[in-house]
Scaffold this motif. Structure first.
Motif: not given
Length: 102
Positions: A40-56
């Motif tokens: 899960l965290t390997r798949l999400l790694e690119p989405f934790f970048g500097s220009s990302s937004r996260v919705l939980l």
């Protein structure tokens, strides 16, 4: 069937625990982010970048029999909401602090 459900639940809990570790590391600006702990965290790694937004999205229940699980979910969501992603987010935090000081 019961063994498969228990095994699946165990894997889900391990994945969420790993995600929690990454969020904790992001919150505390750790030098090492434990992305490789699970798929899960390997798949999400690119989405934790500097220009990302996260919705939980967190599923909770108003029923008292699920109170402990709901509380754990809300605590997880609270910790996740405090994570700051990348340099752009850090500058947004500083900008927000500066604006609120004015």
């Amino acid at each position: 069937s019961g063994g498969l459900v228990a095994e699946e639940s165990r894997h889900i809990n391990l994945s969420l625990s790993s995600l929690g570790s990454v969020i904790h590391a992001l919150r505390h600006r750790a030098n090492h982010l434990p992305y490789r702990a699970c798929l899960l965290t390997r798949l999400l790694e690119p989405f934790f970048g500097s220009s990302s937004r996260v919705l939980l999205c967190v599923c909770i229940s108003p029923e008292s029999r699920f109170a402990q699980e709901t509380l754990c979910s809300l605590n997880f969501a609270d910790r996740a909401s405090r994570a700051v992603l990348g340099a752009d987010s850090a500058s947004e935090v500083h900008r927000g602090q500066a604006l609120s000081a004015v």
